[in-house]
Design a protein around this motif. Structure first.
Motif, PDB file in Angstrom:
ATOM      1  N   PRO A 417      34.196  40.890  40.317  1.00 18.61           N
ATOM      2  CA  PRO A 417      33.891  42.169  40.978  1.00 18.61           C
ATOM      3  C   PRO A 417      33.577  41.972  42.460  1.00 18.61           C
ATOM      4  N   PRO A 418      33.580  43.050  43.241  1.00 18.57           N
ATOM      5  CA  PRO A 418      33.206  42.968  44.652  1.00 18.57           C
ATOM      6  C   PRO A 418      31.844  42.301  44.820  1.00 18.57           C
ATOM      7  N   GLY A 419      31.756  41.371  45.756  1.00 14.31           N
ATOM      8  CA  GLY A 419      30.516  40.657  46.015  1.00 14.31           C
ATOM      9  C   GLY A 419      30.362  39.378  45.232  1.00 14.31           C
ATOM     10  N   SER A 420      31.166  39.217  44.179  1.00  8.78           N
ATOM     11  CA  SER A 420      31.072  38.010  43.356  1.00  8.78           C
ATOM     12  C   SER A 420      31.814  36.853  44.022  1.00  8.78           C
ATOM     13  N   VAL A 421      31.571  35.632  43.494  1.00  6.14           N
ATOM     14  CA  VAL A 421      32.102  34.422  44.106  1.00  6.14           C
ATOM     15  C   VAL A 421      32.955  33.644  43.113  1.00  6.14           C
ATOM     16  N   VAL A 422      34.111  33.203  43.574  1.00  8.86           N
ATOM     17  CA  VAL A 422      34.994  32.339  42.783  1.00  8.86           C
ATOM     18  C   VAL A 422      34.820  30.910  43.286  1.00  8.86           C
ATOM     19  N   PRO A 423      34.575  29.933  42.420  1.00  9.99           N
ATOM     20  CA  PRO A 423      34.438  28.549  42.896  1.00  9.99           C
ATOM     21  C   PRO A 423      35.753  28.043  43.497  1.00  9.99           C
ATOM     22  N   VAL A 424      35.634  27.275  44.573  1.00 10.02           N
ATOM     23  CA  VAL A 424      36.822  26.659  45.180  1.00 10.02           C
ATOM     24  C   VAL A 424      37.126  25.402  44.372  1.00 10.02           C
ATOM     25  N   ALA A 425      38.080  25.539  43.462  1.00  8.81           N
ATOM     26  CA  ALA A 425      38.445  24.439  42.576  1.00  8.81           C
ATOM     27  C   ALA A 425      39.959  24.361  42.505  1.00  8.81           C
ATOM     28  N   ARG A 426      40.500  23.194  42.708  1.00  7.50           N
ATOM     29  CA  ARG A 426      41.954  23.018  42.690  1.00  7.50           C
ATOM     30  C   ARG A 426      42.512  23.398  41.314  1.00  7.50           C
ATOM     31  N   GLY A 427      43.622  24.108  41.335  1.00  7.09           N
ATOM     32  CA  GLY A 427      44.268  24.541  40.104  1.00  7.09           C
ATOM     33  C   GLY A 427      43.882  25.937  39.675  1.00  7.09           C
ATOM     34  N   LEU A 428      42.874  26.509  40.334  1.00  7.62           N
ATOM     35  CA  LEU A 428      42.428  27.859  39.995  1.00  7.62           C
ATOM     36  C   LEU A 428      43.356  28.890  40.614  1.00  7.62           C
ATOM     37  N   LYS A 429      43.703  29.921  39.845  1.00  2.00           N
ATOM     38  CA  LYS A 429      44.513  31.026  40.355  1.00  2.00           C
ATOM     39  C   LYS A 429      43.644  32.269  40.516  1.00  2.00           C
ATOM     40  N   ILE A 430      43.969  33.054  41.532  1.00  2.00           N
ATOM     41  CA  ILE A 430      43.229  34.294  41.772  1.00  2.00           C
ATOM     42  C   ILE A 430      44.225  35.421  41.966  1.00  2.00           C
ATOM     43  N   ASP A 431      44.092  36.462  41.150  1.00  2.00           N
ATOM     44  CA  ASP A 431      44.885  37.681  41.314  1.00  2.00           C
ATOM     45  C   ASP A 431      44.051  38.625  42.166  1.00  2.00           C
ATOM     46  N   PHE A 432      44.514  38.866  43.403  1.00  2.00           N
ATOM     47  CA  PHE A 432      43.734  39.667  44.353  1.00  2.00           C
ATOM     48  C   PHE A 432      43.937  41.169  44.164  1.00  2.00           C
ATOM     49  N   ALA A 433      44.727  41.551  43.176  1.00  2.00           N
ATOM     50  CA  ALA A 433      44.905  42.956  42.822  1.00  2.00           C
ATOM     51  C   ALA A 433      45.394  43.791  44.010  1.00  2.00           C
ATOM     52  N   ALA A 434      46.162  43.183  44.876  1.00  2.00           N
ATOM     53  CA  ALA A 434      46.772  43.893  46.009  1.00  2.00           C
ATOM     54  C   ALA A 434      48.244  43.533  46.024  1.00  2.00           C
ATOM     55  N   ASP A 435      49.103  44.509  45.757  1.00  2.00           N
ATOM     56  CA  ASP A 435      50.539  44.251  45.647  1.00  2.00           C
ATOM     57  C   ASP A 435      50.839  43.187  44.611  1.00  2.00           C
ATOM     58  N   LYS A 436      49.954  43.066  43.609  1.00  2.00           N
ATOM     59  CA  LYS A 436      50.120  42.067  42.558  1.00  2.00           C
ATOM     60  C   LYS A 436      50.206  40.650  43.136  1.00  2.00           C
ATOM     61  N   THR A 437      49.426  40.399  44.196  1.00  2.00           N
ATOM     62  CA  THR A 437      49.442  39.109  44.866  1.00  2.00           C
ATOM     63  C   THR A 437      48.522  38.129  44.160  1.00  2.00           C
ATOM     64  N   THR A 438      49.065  36.964  43.818  1.00  2.00           N
ATOM     65  CA  THR A 438      48.292  35.913  43.182  1.00  2.00           C
ATOM     66  C   THR A 438      48.325  34.676  44.069  1.00  2.00           C
ATOM     67  N   GLY A 439      47.154  34.072  44.259  1.00  2.00           N
ATOM     68  CA  GLY A 439      47.045  32.839  45.030  1.00  2.00           C
ATOM     69  C   GLY A 439      46.589  31.709  44.134  1.00  2.00           C
ATOM     70  N   VAL A 440      46.880  30.499  44.576  1.00  2.00           N
ATOM     71  CA  VAL A 440      46.455  29.323  43.823  1.00  2.00           C
ATOM     72  C   VAL A 440      45.769  28.351  44.788  1.00  2.00           C
ATOM     73  N   ILE A 441      44.664  27.774  44.327  1.00  2.00           N
ATOM     74  CA  ILE A 441      43.941  26.786  45.138  1.00  2.00           C
ATOM     75  C   ILE A 441      44.460  25.411  44.796  1.00  2.00           C
ATOM     76  N   GLU A 442      44.873  24.674  45.820  1.00  2.00           N
ATOM     77  CA  GLU A 442      45.418  23.317  45.604  1.00  2.00           C
ATOM     78  C   GLU A 442      44.662  22.320  46.478  1.00  2.00           C
TER      79      GLU A 442
END
Length: 442
Positions: A417-442
Motif C-alpha cells: 500500500p501507499p507508504g509501505s516499503v519493499v525490501p531491496v532484494a535481488r530477484g524481487l519483482k514489483i508491479d507498480f500498477a501503472a500501465d501494467k509496468t513490472t520492474g525487477v531488482i537485480e
C-alpha cells in the motif's frame, strides 16, 4: 518617450497600471525596469528607441505571444504589453528574476559554480523541456544563446528570458542570432532561424552546460587568422565537432580547451553518442539541406538526460557523486579513482536505475509509456530508505497513491500500500500498477 522616469504610471493595452521603479539594466534592444504590476514586483522591458522599421511587426508579435500565454513556468514570458507611443516606444511586462538566479554566462566564465552534477543535469532537463513545449506550440525562439538563461546554482532551476523574438515557425522578425550559437545554415544566410536552427543552438547550449567548452572550437580555431574568416570556417563553412570520431582535425587543444578534455570521458557513453550525432557533419550543412530536419529533438535529449540523471550515484569509497554506466564492466569514481561494484539496479520500462539510499525514483521512470516533461521532471513516486536499526538493509518506499504488488522469486504476491516499503532484494519483482509496468531488482 525614450527613458522612463521613476514613479510614473503607464498603461497596458488592457488598461492595467504599471508603476515604474528603478532601472535594472540596459542592453542593445532596450532598458529593463523594476515595476509594480497587479500588486507585485515585476520587470518591464522598454524599447526606448523602438525597433526600427520592424517596430509595428515586432509589437504585434509580442501582443500575439501575450495572448497565447507562456509555454511553461520557466519562461519569463510577456504578460502584458503597452501601446506604442508616437516615437515608436513601447514595452512589455514579465516576471522578475529572483536574486538567487544567476546569468548563465557567469557559469561559463567559472564565476559561479553549480552545487553538483545533479544541479547541472536538472538545468539541462529544464531548458530542454521548456523548448519542447515552445516548439510543440508551433513557435521558434530564433535567438538561442548564453544570454537567455538565469540559473539557480544550488538547484539547477532555470528561467528563460528575452522571449520577445519568439515567433511562429517559418516566420522571422529580422533577427539572426548570436555568433557561435547560430546554426551553420543561418550563418550562411541559406535559411532564416526556425525550429530546426533552434535545435542546433540547443545542442550547443547543452554541450556548454555539461562540458564547459564550445563543441566546434578546437585546434582549428586560429587566433592569428582574420577573425571574421576564422569564425566563418569554424561555425559555418567547415564545422567539425571537437570529438568527431572520424575527423580528428579539430580536437581540443590541451592548453586551451581543458574543460572539454576533462569532462568528456567522465560522462557515460549514451550522452556522448547523442552529442556525436547532434554535431555530425550532415546535420551541420551550411546550405540548409534536408538533413537539418533530422537534428536531435527535445524529446530525444530529455530521454538521454533522464538516463544521465539516473546514472548519477554516490561512490561507496569517498561518498561523492559519480557516474554508473551499465555498459561498463567495471566502475571507477570520477573523484577518487576508486573502483566499485555495481549497486542493485531496478530494471523497469526499459530503464536500468541504480538503487542507493536517498535516491528518489520519479513517476515517469516507473511507467511504461511515460516521458519526462515540464510537469513531471521532479515528481517522485518512490524513495530508497535505510532500516533505522540496520542501515545495511534498504527498502523502496511507495510514495504514490496506488497499491503495488511485490512478487517474490517463489511467486508469492503481496500488496504494498501507499507508504509501505519493499525490501531491496535481488530477484524481487514489483508491479507498480501503472500501465501494467513490472520492474525487477537485480
Amino acid at each position: 518617450m525614450a527613458k522612463l522616469k521613476e514613479g510614473i504610471t503607464i498603461l497596458t493595452t488592457d488598461g492595467e497600471q504599471v508603476t515604474v521603479g528603478n532601472e535594472l539594466g540596459e542592453g542593445g534592444q532596450g532598458i529593463v525596469y523594476q515595476v509594480q504590476f497587479r500588486g507585485k514586483p515585476h520587470a518591464l522591458k522598454w524599447y526606448a528607441h523602438g525597433c526600427g522599421a520592424n517596430s509595428e511587426k515586432f509589437w504585434r508579435n509580442v501582443r500575439d505571444n501575450v495572448k497565447k500565454g507562456s509555454p511553461a513556468p520557466m519562461f519569463l514570458w510577456p504578460l502584458a504589453l503597452t501601446d506604442m507611443d508616437a516615437d515608436g516606444c513601447f514595452g512589455y511586462v514579465m516576471g522578475l528574476r529572483p536574486a538567487e538566479y544567476k546569468d548563465f554566462d557567469l557559469f561559463l566564465l567559472n564565476r559561479v559554480q553549480f552545487s553538483s552534477f545533479a544541479a547541472i543535469i536538472r538545468a539541462a532537463m529544464q531548458i530542454t523541456a521548456g523548448f519542447r513545449r515552445l516548439h510543440n506550440m508551433g513557435l521558434s525562439y530564433q535567438d538561442l544563446n548564453d544570454g537567455n538563461f538565469f540559473v539557480n546554482p544550488a538547484t539547477g532551476e532555470v528561467l528563460i528570458c528575452d522571449n520577445d523574438n519568439v515567433a511562429a515557425h517559418g516566420s522571422n522578425l529580422g533577427i539572426q542570432g548570436k555568433p557561435k550559437y547560430m546554426a551553420p545554415e543561418v550563418v550562411s544566410l541559406a535559411k532564416l532561424p526556425d525550429t530546426y536552427s533552434d535545435r542546433f543552438s540547443l545542442a550547443v547550449i547543452l554541450f556548454l552546460l555539461l562540458f564547459r567548452d564550445h563543441p566546434l572550437a578546437g585546434r582549428a580555431d586560429n587566433p592569428n587568422a582574420n577573425p571574421e574568416q576564422n569564425e566563418m570556417n569554424l561555425y559555418c563553412k567547415k564545422p567539425v565537432f571537437i570529438f568527431d570520431p572520424r575527423d580528428e582535425s579539430n580536437r581540443p587543444d590541451p592548453a586551451v580547451h581543458r574543460n572539454a578534455l576533462l569532462f568528456w570521458p567522465l560522462y557515460p557513453s549514451g550522452i556522448r553518442r547523442l552529442f556525436i550525432r547532434a554535431f555530425s557533419k550532415p546535420l551541420m550543412d551550411s546550405t540548409g539541406g534536408p538533413e537539418r530536419q533530422n537534428r536531435v529533438t527535445e524529446k530525444e535529449w530529455l530521454k538521454e538526460l533522464s538516463v544521465l540523471r539516473e546514472q548519477l550515484v554516490r561512490c561507496p569509497s569517498c561518498g561523492e557523486k559519480t557516474f554508473f554506466d551499465p555498459e561498463d564492466e567495471e566502475h571507477e569514481c570520477i573523484n577518487c579513482g576508486g573502483k566499485f561494484a555495481s549497486p542493485p539496479v531496478l530494471k523497469v520500462a526499459g530503464r536500468v536505475i541504480p538503487l542507493q539510499p536517498g535516491r528518489k525514483l520519479l513517476a515517469y521512470e516507473l511507467e511504461q509509456n511515460a516521458e519526462p516533461d515540464v510537469g513531471n521532471l521532479d515528481t517522485a513516486a518512490a524513495g530508497i530508505v535505510q532500516n533505522k536499526n540496520n542501515p545495511s538493509v534498504w527498502g523502496l518506499r511507495n510514495m504514490t497513491q496506488r497499491t503495488w504488488h511485490k512478487i517474490t522469486p517463489s511467486g508469492k504476491d503481496e500488496l504494498v500500500p501507499p507508504g509501505s516499503v519493499v525490501p531491496v532484494a535481488r530477484g524481487l519483482k514489483i508491479d507498480f500498477a501503472a500501465d501494467k509496468t513490472t520492474g525487477v531488482i537485480e
